[in-house]
Design a protein around this motif. Structure first.
Motif, PDB file in Angstrom:
ATOM      1  N   GLY A 193      58.174  49.924  39.985  1.00 38.00           N
ATOM      2  CA  GLY A 193      57.287  50.359  40.995  1.00 38.00           C
ATOM      3  C   GLY A 193      56.322  49.188  41.353  1.00 38.00           C
ATOM      4  N   LEU A 194      56.190  48.254  40.460  1.00 39.71           N
ATOM      5  CA  LEU A 194      55.034  47.264  40.761  1.00 39.71           C
ATOM      6  C   LEU A 194      55.604  46.171  41.839  1.00 39.71           C
ATOM      7  CD1 LEU A 194      53.913  46.807  36.951  1.00 39.71           C
ATOM      8  CD2 LEU A 194      53.100  48.269  38.737  1.00 39.71           C
ATOM      9  N   THR A 195      54.356  45.408  42.357  1.00 43.31           N
ATOM     10  CA  THR A 195      54.734  44.398  43.259  1.00 43.31           C
ATOM     11  C   THR A 195      54.257  42.960  42.860  1.00 43.31           C
ATOM     12  OG1 THR A 195      53.784  46.003  44.877  1.00 43.31           O
ATOM     13  CG2 THR A 195      54.080  43.913  45.709  1.00 43.31           C
ATOM     14  N   LYS A 196      54.957  42.164  42.949  1.00 40.34           N
ATOM     15  CA  LYS A 196      54.709  40.840  42.620  1.00 40.34           C
ATOM     16  C   LYS A 196      53.939  39.860  43.409  1.00 40.34           C
ATOM     17  CE  LYS A 196      57.129  37.200  43.049  1.00 40.34           C
ATOM     18  NZ  LYS A 196      58.173  36.050  43.266  1.00 40.34           N
ATOM     19  N   VAL A 197      53.152  39.330  43.029  1.00 39.48           N
ATOM     20  CA  VAL A 197      52.234  38.257  43.898  1.00 39.48           C
ATOM     21  C   VAL A 197      52.600  36.734  43.695  1.00 39.48           C
ATOM     22  CG1 VAL A 197      50.181  37.294  44.776  1.00 39.48           C
ATOM     23  CG2 VAL A 197      50.604  39.747  43.861  1.00 39.48           C
ATOM     24  N   SER A 198      52.800  36.351  42.212  1.00 39.16           N
ATOM     25  CA  SER A 198      52.985  35.030  42.199  1.00 39.16           C
ATOM     26  C   SER A 198      53.531  34.941  40.734  1.00 39.16           C
ATOM     27  CB  SER A 198      52.053  34.080  42.437  1.00 39.16           C
ATOM     28  OG  SER A 198      50.739  34.313  41.641  1.00 39.16           O
ATOM     29  N   THR A 199      54.113  33.575  40.223  1.00 34.72           N
ATOM     30  CA  THR A 199      54.319  33.503  38.752  1.00 34.72           C
ATOM     31  C   THR A 199      53.827  32.155  38.364  1.00 34.72           C
ATOM     32  OG1 THR A 199      56.536  32.582  39.183  1.00 34.72           O
ATOM     33  CG2 THR A 199      56.190  35.205  38.955  1.00 34.72           C
ATOM     34  N   PHE A 200      53.616  31.985  37.025  1.00 38.74           N
ATOM     35  CA  PHE A 200      53.425  30.611  36.390  1.00 38.74           C
ATOM     36  C   PHE A 200      54.327  30.396  35.197  1.00 38.74           C
ATOM     37  CE2 PHE A 200      49.761  33.087  34.915  1.00 38.74           C
ATOM     38  CZ  PHE A 200      49.981  32.651  33.473  1.00 38.74           C
ATOM     39  N   THR A 201      54.501  29.340  34.769  1.00 39.03           N
ATOM     40  CA  THR A 201      55.019  28.975  33.606  1.00 39.03           C
ATOM     41  C   THR A 201      54.348  27.805  32.750  1.00 39.03           C
ATOM     42  OG1 THR A 201      56.820  27.670  34.414  1.00 39.03           O
ATOM     43  CG2 THR A 201      57.217  30.078  34.064  1.00 39.03           C
ATOM     44  N   TYR A 202      54.306  27.848  31.429  1.00 44.05           N
ATOM     45  CA  TYR A 202      54.073  26.484  30.720  1.00 44.05           C
ATOM     46  C   TYR A 202      54.981  26.506  29.546  1.00 44.05           C
ATOM     47  CZ  TYR A 202      51.439  23.670  27.315  1.00 44.05           C
ATOM     48  OH  TYR A 202      51.023  22.647  26.486  1.00 44.05           O
ATOM     49  N   GLU A 203      55.719  25.309  29.325  1.00 45.87           N
ATOM     50  CA  GLU A 203      56.755  25.086  28.551  1.00 45.87           C
ATOM     51  C   GLU A 203      56.209  23.968  27.426  1.00 45.87           C
ATOM     52  OE1 GLU A 203      60.827  25.041  29.576  1.00 45.87           O
ATOM     53  OE2 GLU A 203      60.435  25.246  31.711  1.00 45.87           O
ATOM     54  N   HIS A 204      56.660  24.397  26.243  1.00 39.50           N
ATOM     55  CA  HIS A 204      56.429  23.624  25.015  1.00 39.50           C
ATOM     56  C   HIS A 204      57.592  23.537  24.059  1.00 39.50           C
ATOM     57  CE1 HIS A 204      55.142  22.809  20.854  1.00 39.50           C
ATOM     58  NE2 HIS A 204      53.793  22.698  21.347  1.00 39.50           N
ATOM     59  N   PRO A 205      57.957  22.483  23.461  1.00 38.66           N
ATOM     60  CA  PRO A 205      59.116  22.476  22.786  1.00 38.66           C
ATOM     61  C   PRO A 205      59.753  23.716  22.040  1.00 38.66           C
ATOM     62  CG  PRO A 205      57.847  20.639  22.355  1.00 38.66           C
ATOM     63  CD  PRO A 205      57.104  21.534  23.324  1.00 38.66           C
ATOM     64  N   LYS A 206      58.616  24.282  21.386  1.00 36.93           N
ATOM     65  CA  LYS A 206      59.255  25.176  20.580  1.00 36.93           C
ATOM     66  C   LYS A 206      58.778  26.869  21.220  1.00 36.93           C
ATOM     67  CE  LYS A 206      59.314  23.403  16.027  1.00 36.93           C
ATOM     68  NZ  LYS A 206      58.819  23.347  14.592  1.00 36.93           N
ATOM     69  N   ARG A 207      57.784  26.833  22.292  1.00 34.28           N
ATOM     70  CA  ARG A 207      57.817  28.260  22.695  1.00 34.28           C
ATOM     71  C   ARG A 207      57.256  27.900  24.305  1.00 34.28           C
ATOM     72  NH1 ARG A 207      53.401  26.226  19.616  1.00 34.28           N
ATOM     73  NH2 ARG A 207      51.644  25.931  20.717  1.00 34.28           N
ATOM     74  N   SER A 208      57.104  29.023  24.806  1.00 30.23           N
ATOM     75  CA  SER A 208      56.685  29.139  26.452  1.00 30.23           C
ATOM     76  C   SER A 208      55.688  29.972  26.665  1.00 30.23           C
ATOM     77  CB  SER A 208      57.850  29.018  27.261  1.00 30.23           C
ATOM     78  OG  SER A 208      58.467  30.230  27.087  1.00 30.23           O
ATOM     79  N   LEU A 209      54.841  29.915  27.693  1.00 28.33           N
ATOM     80  CA  LEU A 209      53.717  30.634  28.126  1.00 28.33           C
ATOM     81  C   LEU A 209      54.254  30.998  29.552  1.00 28.33           C
ATOM     82  CD1 LEU A 209      51.103  32.341  27.706  1.00 28.33           C
ATOM     83  CD2 LEU A 209      50.007  30.362  28.484  1.00 28.33           C
ATOM     84  N   LEU A 210      54.357  32.271  29.854  1.00 32.10           N
ATOM     85  CA  LEU A 210      54.610  32.765  31.504  1.00 32.10           C
ATOM     86  C   LEU A 210      53.740  33.715  31.907  1.00 32.10           C
ATOM     87  CD1 LEU A 210      56.460  35.515  31.469  1.00 32.10           C
ATOM     88  CD2 LEU A 210      58.042  33.793  30.394  1.00 32.10           C
ATOM     89  N   GLY A 211      53.244  33.583  33.204  1.00 35.54           N
ATOM     90  CA  GLY A 211      52.525  34.766  33.596  1.00 35.54           C
ATOM     91  C   GLY A 211      53.086  35.249  35.113  1.00 35.54           C
ATOM     92  N   ILE A 212      52.887  36.590  35.340  1.00 36.06           N
ATOM     93  CA  ILE A 212      53.065  37.120  36.568  1.00 36.06           C
ATOM     94  C   ILE A 212      51.908  37.935  37.113  1.00 36.06           C
ATOM     95  CG2 ILE A 212      54.789  38.931  37.716  1.00 36.06           C
ATOM     96  CD1 ILE A 212      56.718  38.331  35.200  1.00 36.06           C
ATOM     97  N   VAL A 213      51.706  37.784  38.195  1.00 36.72           N
ATOM     98  CA  VAL A 213      50.321  38.261  38.803  1.00 36.72           C
ATOM     99  C   VAL A 213      51.053  39.246  39.726  1.00 36.72           C
ATOM    100  CG1 VAL A 213      48.539  37.863  40.524  1.00 36.72           C
ATOM    101  CG2 VAL A 213      49.077  36.016  38.926  1.00 36.72           C
ATOM    102  N   LEU A 214      50.358  40.464  39.819  1.00 28.92           N
ATOM    103  CA  LEU A 214      50.939  41.609  40.522  1.00 28.92           C
ATOM    104  C   LEU A 214      49.725  42.259  41.168  1.00 28.92           C
ATOM    105  CD1 LEU A 214      52.529  43.415  37.455  1.00 28.92           C
ATOM    106  CD2 LEU A 214      53.607  42.333  39.010  1.00 28.92           C
TER     107      LEU A 214
END
Length: 332
Positions: free
Chosen positions: A152-173
């Motif tokens: 029931g939530l509404t997406k606005v945008s997303t972003f990602t940051y990748e690292h060789p062993k891990r990654s960081l991602l975000g979703i703005v609602l």
């Protein structure tokens, strides 16, 4: 106050438990209150618990046999309990306890005009043993976005940051945002779900996220806790959110029926102990005592107990007058 607010979280037959000495506060709020005292507790010497309930009468209601497999020092199986009141220290029944309710003809709360505050709730979620392929960052983002939209939530945008062993991602609602730290090697995702509107959707969003990551097969594979945080002014649903914030009184006020007086025969050993202790409180070195008995003084247990006390110089059994037998109108 906070105790009254906590009482609103209970089901009608629910029980609120507080450790330490809260008997007076609980007795003002609940119809039934009980203080349990456990002596000889390791490290802290003793422990007391205060229980409060609107419907459960702790002295008389039927005990429940709980299923537990690990050894327990205090809570025993019902078959092993000789005295259910062994650890009871205090008991209160208060028919005038505070009862938070709304009048049947009470007007509806006026709709707020100005936004005075903007609360937010941050939920920290840990998902382990993920079965989703976490090495594909785009796939992870898409899976989480789909889960949030389905909740029931509404997406606005997303972003990602990748690292060789891990990654960081975000979703703005529209209702908040989520950041996720992804460790494919450990099949682990740590998420911060911060919402500043539509708070009632947060639990559904958490469940959908965990399911999307494949961490829902075992309930021990995920955990979460919440923190009250700051929010965002100007959200389109702030008026509805304001009405949902804080304890909500939904029960209609009714005149409660006086709990029935229970006609329970006191156990002989309890009666004996109480009477023996009461006699010891008499300050005089010698005294005369009268004991009210039934028609047969020889079957009067109280009389036998009093006669054993050496400080009682004279014991007078009071029995019914001759001619008054069982069933006579003046027997009482």
């Amino acid at each position: 106050d906070i105790m009254q607010a906590l009482s609103l979280l209970l089901k009608p037959e629910g029980i609120l438990v507080k450790n330490e000495l809260y008997m007076e506060q609980m007795a003002e709020i609940f119809h039934y209150s009980l203080q349990i005292h456990y002596p000889y507790v390791p490290v802290i010497c003793s422990q007391c618990l205060i229980l409060g309930s609107h419907k459960i009468d702790f002295l008389y209601d039927t005990l429940t046999e709980h299923d537990y497999s690990t050894p327990n020092l205090y809570i025993r199986q019902l078959a092993d309990i000789d005295d259910r009141h062994e650890y009871v220290h205090d008991y209160r029944r208060n028919s005038t306890a505070i009862h938070l309710c709304k009048e049947e003809d009470a007007p509806e709360e006026p709709e707020p005009v100005d936004q005075k505050r903007s609360p937010g709730i941050l939920m920290i979620v840990e998902a382990e043993d993920a079965t989703l392929d976490l090495s594909d960052t785009d796939n992870v983002v898409q899976a989480l976005v789909t889960a949030l939209v389905d909740a029931g939530l509404t997406k606005v945008s997303t972003f990602t940051y990748e690292h060789p062993k891990r990654s960081l991602l975000g979703i703005v609602l529209e209702q908040g945002y989520i950041t996720a730290r992804v460790w494919p090697e450990h099949k682990y995702v740590g998420m911060d779900l911060h919402m500043w509107s539509s708070f009632d959707l947060q639990d559904a969003a958490k469940a959908a996220l965990v399911k999307a990551l494949g961490s829902d097969a075992n309930e021990e594979s995920s955990s979460q806790y919440r923190i009250v945080a700051g929010g965002m002014f100007g959200t389109p649903t702030w008026k509805e959110d304001t009405k949902k914030c804080g304890p909500i009184v939904t029960e209609t006020c009714e005149t409660p029926a006086e709990p029935p007086v229970r006609a329970t025969v006191m156990e002989t050993k309890i009666h004996t102990s109480v009477l023996e202790e009461a006699i010891q409180l008499i300050p005089e070195e010698s005294y005369t005592i009268a004991v009210v008995c039934g028609s047969d003084a020889s079957a009067c247990t109280s009389l036998d107990i009093v006669r054993k006390d050496k400080t009682a110089t004279k014991v007078l059994p009071l029995t019914p007058c001759e001619g008054i037998s069982d069933g006579h109108s003046y027997e009482e």
